[in-house]
Design a protein around this motif. Structure first.
Motif, PDB file in Angstrom:
ATOM      1  N   PRO A   1      -0.111  10.845 -14.314  1.00 40.34           N
ATOM      2  CA  PRO A   1       0.862  11.960 -13.826  1.00 40.34           C
ATOM      3  C   PRO A   1       0.197  13.100 -13.498  1.00 40.34           C
ATOM      4  O   PRO A   1       1.018  13.777 -12.845  1.00 40.34           O
ATOM      5  N   GLU A   2      -1.095  13.334 -13.582  1.00 42.65           N
ATOM      6  CA  GLU A   2      -1.872  14.470 -13.254  1.00 42.65           C
ATOM      7  C   GLU A   2      -1.836  14.715 -11.731  1.00 42.65           C
ATOM      8  O   GLU A   2      -2.188  15.753 -11.200  1.00 42.65           O
ATOM      9  N   TRP A   3      -1.831  13.524 -11.248  1.00 43.46           N
ATOM     10  CA  TRP A   3      -1.923  13.617  -9.761  1.00 43.46           C
ATOM     11  C   TRP A   3      -0.546  13.144  -8.928  1.00 43.46           C
ATOM     12  O   TRP A   3      -0.380  13.547  -7.788  1.00 43.46           O
ATOM     13  N   ASN A   4       0.633  13.216  -9.565  1.00 44.37           N
ATOM     14  CA  ASN A   4       1.823  12.917  -9.037  1.00 44.37           C
ATOM     15  C   ASN A   4       2.416  14.066  -8.236  1.00 44.37           C
ATOM     16  O   ASN A   4       3.515  13.928  -7.555  1.00 44.37           O
TER      17      ASN A   4
ATOM     18  N   TYR B   1       0.669  -1.079   0.062  1.00 44.44           N
ATOM     19  CA  TYR B   1       0.016   0.065  -0.011  1.00 44.44           C
ATOM     20  C   TYR B   1       0.776   1.298   0.232  1.00 44.44           C
ATOM     21  O   TYR B   1       0.623   2.142  -0.771  1.00 44.44           O
ATOM     22  N   LEU B   2       1.635   1.397   0.886  1.00 45.83           N
ATOM     23  CA  LEU B   2       2.381   2.578   0.770  1.00 45.83           C
ATOM     24  C   LEU B   2       3.782   2.507   0.057  1.00 45.83           C
ATOM     25  O   LEU B   2       4.794   3.466   0.005  1.00 45.83           O
TER      26      LEU B   2
ATOM     27  N   PRO C   1      -7.535  16.389  -7.684  1.00 47.68           N
ATOM     28  CA  PRO C   1      -8.927  16.187  -8.567  1.00 47.68           C
ATOM     29  C   PRO C   1      -9.180  15.112  -9.212  1.00 47.68           C
ATOM     30  O   PRO C   1      -8.431  14.557 -10.077  1.00 47.68           O
ATOM     31  N   GLY C   2     -10.308  14.692  -8.913  1.00 43.42           N
ATOM     32  CA  GLY C   2     -10.666  13.135  -9.694  1.00 43.42           C
ATOM     33  C   GLY C   2     -10.072  12.069  -9.068  1.00 43.42           C
ATOM     34  O   GLY C   2     -10.582  10.992  -9.939  1.00 43.42           O
ATOM     35  N   ALA C   3      -9.299  12.090  -8.219  1.00 42.60           N
ATOM     36  CA  ALA C   3      -8.609  10.792  -7.811  1.00 42.60           C
ATOM     37  C   ALA C   3      -9.384   9.921  -6.537  1.00 42.60           C
ATOM     38  O   ALA C   3     -10.327  10.681  -6.011  1.00 42.60           O
TER      39      ALA C   3
ATOM     40  N   ASN D   1      -4.087   3.124  -6.870  1.00 42.16           N
ATOM     41  CA  ASN D   1      -4.949   3.808  -7.772  1.00 42.16           C
ATOM     42  C   ASN D   1      -4.554   5.008  -8.399  1.00 42.16           C
ATOM     43  O   ASN D   1      -5.076   5.613  -9.538  1.00 42.16           O
ATOM     44  N   TRP D   2      -3.607   5.644  -7.728  1.00 41.38           N
ATOM     45  CA  TRP D   2      -3.086   7.059  -8.191  1.00 41.38           C
ATOM     46  C   TRP D   2      -1.817   6.785  -9.184  1.00 41.38           C
ATOM     47  O   TRP D   2      -1.364   7.752 -10.035  1.00 41.38           O
ATOM     48  N   GLU D   3      -1.299   5.599  -9.036  1.00 41.68           N
ATOM     49  CA  GLU D   3      -0.209   5.255 -10.023  1.00 41.68           C
ATOM     50  C   GLU D   3      -0.389   5.267 -11.386  1.00 41.68           C
ATOM     51  O   GLU D   3      -1.616   4.783 -11.748  1.00 41.68           O
TER      52      GLU D   3
END
Length: 239
Positions: A216-219, A32-33, A203-205, A211-213
């Protein structure tokens, strides 16, 4: 048990104790981490990813004591690990976020900062339909939402236990996470009490680092998180 990593050099280094999620019944110190380990290392932060006992083998009070024991162990062994005992943060995600947030309300002198990623801050909404598999029943044995049951859930909900004078906190959450409203409520409560709190919203995550992997917009959360830790822990070390 825990996994430990420290930068090369003499130190002493700022350190982060990591607490995994998994609904209090799954996961371990190697899951997870994982997406955070490289960013923390590159930022020059020592880290300790801990294991804690899971339900149904133990209840929630025992899990919290495992976290407190890990904090005490890291603090006692600061010289051995070449870390600065004044600069220790705790970080958790999901169930781990609830745990570090609740321990942060206890204002342990050995904790200089806390980070919660999409943590559970209020257990009461999860008790509307208590059953054998419900979180309140599994964690605390609550089967009826009577006065006693509500009090027990409230006493383990960071939102209701927050106090003035807590260590600085960073709250991170995706805007489509089902826990986003709890994220907003916790941030508002901490500010109301006059605590130092910052937030990062993706936004949108959805829920879960995994699930963020690949997005790139969430990195950007990784840089924001490590920069906040470095700044906050350096400030704690200069006092």
């Amino acid at each position: 048990k825990l996994d430990a990593w420290r930068p090369a050099g003499e130190g002493p280094f700022p350190a982060v104790i990591l607490v995994h999620g998994g609904g209090w019944e799954a996961g371990d110190k190697a899951t997870y981490l994982t997406p955070l380990l490289r960013p923390l290392s590159k930022a020059g932060l020592a880290w300790f990813s801990i294991a804690y006992r899971l339900t149904p083998e133990v209840g929630h009070p025992e899990q919290l004591e495992d976290l407190r024991s890990a904090i005490r162990f890291v603090h006692r062994n600061a010289r051995r690990f070449r870390i600065d005992p004044r600069r220790i943060a705790i970080l958790g995600e999901s169930a781990g976020g609830q745990m570090v947030s609740l321990v942060a309300t206890e204002r342990m002198p050995t904790v200089a900062a806390a980070v919660s990623l999409y943590g559970v801050y209020d257990l009461l909404p999860m008790a509307r339909r208590p059953g054998p598999r419900s979180i309140p029943t599994r964690l605390l044995g609550v089967t009826t939402l009577d006065a006693e049951g509500r009090q027990l859930l409230t006493s383990h909900s960071p939102l209701h236990q927050a106090v003035a004078g807590m260590a600085p906190m960073l709250l991170v959450c995706g805007t489509t996470d089902t826990l986003f409203r709890q994220h907003e409520a916790m941030a508002a409560r901490l500010r109301e009490l006059g605590n130092n709190v910052e937030t990062v919203e993706l936004p949108g995550a959805p829920h879960g680092l995994e699930n963020w992997e690949g997005h790139p917009e969430w990195n950007f959360y990784q840089e924001r998180l490590t920069a906040w830790l470095r700044q906050t822990l350096d400030r704690a070390g200069s006092r």
